[in-house]
Design an enzyme around this catalytic site. Structure first.
Site: not given
Ligand SMILES: CC(=O)C(=O)O
Ligand SMILES: [Mg+2]
Ligand SMILES: NC(=O)C1=CN([C@@H]2O[C@H](COP(=O)(O)OP(=O)(O)OC[C@H]3O[C@@H](n4cnc5c(N)ncnc54)[C@H](O)[C@@H]3O)[C@@H](O)[C@H]2O)C=CC1
Length: 594
Positions: A111, A184
């Site tokens: 992630y 995600k």
């Molecule tokens: C963590 C997240 O969703 C972003 O940085 O867009």
């Molecule tokens: Mg995001």
């Protein structure tokens, strides 16, 4: 993430997998494959005897050892990311078991931040598809493409969709952005135990304005600029309509849309279907979670906090809204609570004389011009070729030739107690700004949240040094502990990943009809309640190593809230048991040939 030729039946310790697959079909299905862990009896029944080395390992341990060693052999973070997804394509259970066993180490590779790198290199490293690719060029095919996933109406709990206009803080990545939906979803499974077989990643390809992609011969998306306006809205509607028709129980999660679309989309659907914008609502709630602990430690009541949010896009304004609502719940009117918040964006402090150039959700926060008329204006170089994040911004840039009320001036004038960064502008919380802020407040609360790591407005080590250890800090990406004057500071990661998996698990368990503000606040409170150590240096949020525990606690509170609000469609006697029964665990189940 995998259309399946098997089903999981039974409950608790009696769970098992039934399949009609035989022979290599079993070994090549990543949801079925247990590799060397198939028992002799299973090998015979599934007609895979002789297709595997003879040793039966029975459990995951030796496979985990081999996979972890191979993971470490991969030389770069991107290679590690690629290795992990190849492992996933071979054996989903082993992938998640490895992730779970080394969550702190591996989560940033699956992630944020490494997923950003994977997205930038998607066209070069692509080997196999893992999501649904929908195109604005063929809106009439949306339903058929979703149906091609091969799942029935009761089979899917969750879809994560992105149009990839604002991937993390790295901008527009077109079709490559499918990886944010996949990343995600991996967190949903690893952190909350949402079944990886009941989810769908979706990329909504509306074109891209990224010249690099448009000129890349290997780019895999449609090669035209972003479509906007009615055709865009109709395409989003076609997606929602088809998703609701095919998967009527599913939660629809929106990720990394641009600031002109994100809010409009969620406002259109949030009152009628279970849906959730992670960047606006998830980020708002995780920041409130960290603030619940930070404000308590600061000793200054909520109603007296002065909040500056730097970067008033989807995340920044979402955060502002949830802070406003929480301050309002402390006895202030909504209007008074709004006045405790100052938004600063590229045009500087947002003021009402700029209103023609502001987005509708920024407007309530615009300060009366008269209030700040005496403040210093700083001349800024405006790049005529700069990306136009919203159409009115271009006109505003011209109007700002007299200079802007910049962050340093705002901080000097307002003396904020809380400073939050969602600007994508690295290093913008300078030593001068931070020292100035800290000179007015006993425990300054500073959250640089822009992702990935390189975009943070300041590093925690600098913030701790510049405030002489007084700062209450949380960041967007993971950071190592900081040692300062004999104290170890554990850095809270205020990333929506600490919250949205539990929200999803709770909403799915309760079959909540909508995702209410009360659900989001229940989630924030539940996360905050997992980090109650107030000693100097203690983290404001629970560690990501404990994500499963945190997500379960969040989900239980959400189920309770949904029942209390009368929006739970599931009949639930015991929320704890209901959440546990919904969770999937990366363990090998017996496989039965049927
Ligand atoms: C963590 C997240 O969703 C972003 O940085 O867009
Ligand atoms: Mg995001
Ligand atoms: N920690 C977390 O959980 C999350 C962090 N984020 C991060 O927040 C950042 C923003 O994300 P979004 O809100 O989705 O993007 P966005 O594009 O909607 O918002 C960014 C805002 O920053 C403003 N901005 C750009 N340059 C600026 C400058 N020089 N000075 C002041 N403002 C400037 C833009 O005009 C825009 O309003 C990204 O880095 C993203 O990774 C986003 C969601 C969750």
């Amino acid at each position: 993430m995998v259309a399946r030729k098997f089903q999981i039946v039974g409950a608790g310790a009696d769970r098992k997998i039934q399949t009609t697959a035989r022979g290599y079909e079993v070994l090549r299905d990543p949801g079925l494959n247990k590799g060397t862990a198939f028992t002799k009896a299973e090998r015979q029944a599934l007609q895979i005897d002789g297709l595997l080395p003879p040793v039966v390992t029975e459990d995951l341990a030796p496979q985990l050892e081999r996979a972890y060693a191979a993971y470490h052999e991969a030389p770069t973070d991107l290679d590690k990311h690629i290795y992990l997804w190849r492992l996933h394509d071979n054996n989903v259970t082993l992938f998640y078991a490895l992730l779970q066993e080394h969550l702190l180490e591996i989560l940033p590779v699956v992630y944020d931040p490494v997923v950003g790198e994977a997205i930038e290199h998607y066209s070069e490293v692509f080997t196999r598809p893992r999501g649904i690719y929908l195109s604005i060029n063929e809106p009439e095919t949306v339903e058929q493409k979703l149906a091609n996933f091969g799942a029935g109406p009761g089979d899917i709990d969750l879809l994560v969709a992105s149009d990839a206009e604002a991937i993390l803080g790295i901008g527009d990545w077109g079709t490559n952005g499918v990886d944010i939906a996949i990343g995600k979803l991996a967190v949903y499974t690893a952190a909350a135990g949402i079944s990886p077989y009941r989810v769908v990643p979706v990329i909504l390809d509306v074109g891209t304005d990224n010249e690099k992609l448009l000129n890349d011969p290997l780019y895999l998306g449609y090669r035209h600029g972003r479509t906007r306006g009615k055709a865009y809205d109709d395409f989003i509607d076609a997606y929602v309509t088809a998703a609701r028709k095919l998967f009527p129980k599913a939660l629809l999660h929106w990720e990394d849309f641009g600031s002109t679309n994100a809010r409009r989309i969620i406002n259109r659907y949030r009152g009628t279907i279970p849906t959730f914008n992670d960047d606006e609502q998830g980020t708002g709630a995780i920041v409130v979670a960290a603030l619940l602990n930070a404000v308590r430690r600061s000793g200054t009541p909520w109603a007296e906090q002065r909040v500056v949010v730097y970067g008033a896009g989807t995340a920044g304004a979402g955060i502002a809204d949830q802070i406003r609502d929480h301050i309002a719940s402390q006895g202030l009117s909504k209007e008074e609570a709004t006045r405790r918040i100052w938004l600063v964006d590229e045009p500087g402090l947002l003021t009402d004389d700029l209103k023609d150039g502001l987005l509708d959700y920024q407007l309530p926060y615009a300060r009366p011009h008269a209030e700040v008329a005496d403040l210093k204006r700083t001349r800024v170089e405006t790049d005529p070729n700069a990306e136009t994040r919203w159409p009115e911004l271009a006109a505003l840039r011209e109007k700002l030739t007299n200079g802007i009320i910049d962050l340093a001036t705002t901080v000097d004038a307002i003396k904020p107690t809380i400073l939050i960064g969602t600007s994508t502008k690295p290093g913008s919380f300078t030593e001068e700004i931070v020292r100035n802020l800290a000179s007015h407040v006993e425990r300054p609360i500073i959250f640089p949240l822009s992702n990935p790591t390189a975009l943070h407005e300041a590093t925690p080590a600098h913030l701790i040094e510049w405030t002489d250890g007084k700062v209450l800090v949380a960041t967007g990406a993971p950071f190592d502990d900081v040692e300062y004057k004999g104290v170890t500071y554990k850095i809270a990661q205020a990333n929506n990943a600490a919250l949205y998996p539990g929200v999803g698990l709770g909403v799915i368990t309760a079959r909540a009809k909508i995702v209410t503000d009360e659900i989001l606040f229940a989630a924030a409170k539940a996360v905050a309640g997992q980090a109650t150590d107030d000693t100097l240096g203690a983290s404001l949020l629970p560690s990501n190593a404990d994500l499963r525990t945190t997500s379960s606690a969040v989900a239980v509170e959400i189920v309770r809230t949904a029942i209390n609000q009368g929006i739970a469609e599931a009949k639930i006697d015991d929320p704890v048991e209901a959440v546990r029964e919904t969770q999937w665990w990366p363990v090998y189940l017996p496989v039965e040939a049927v």
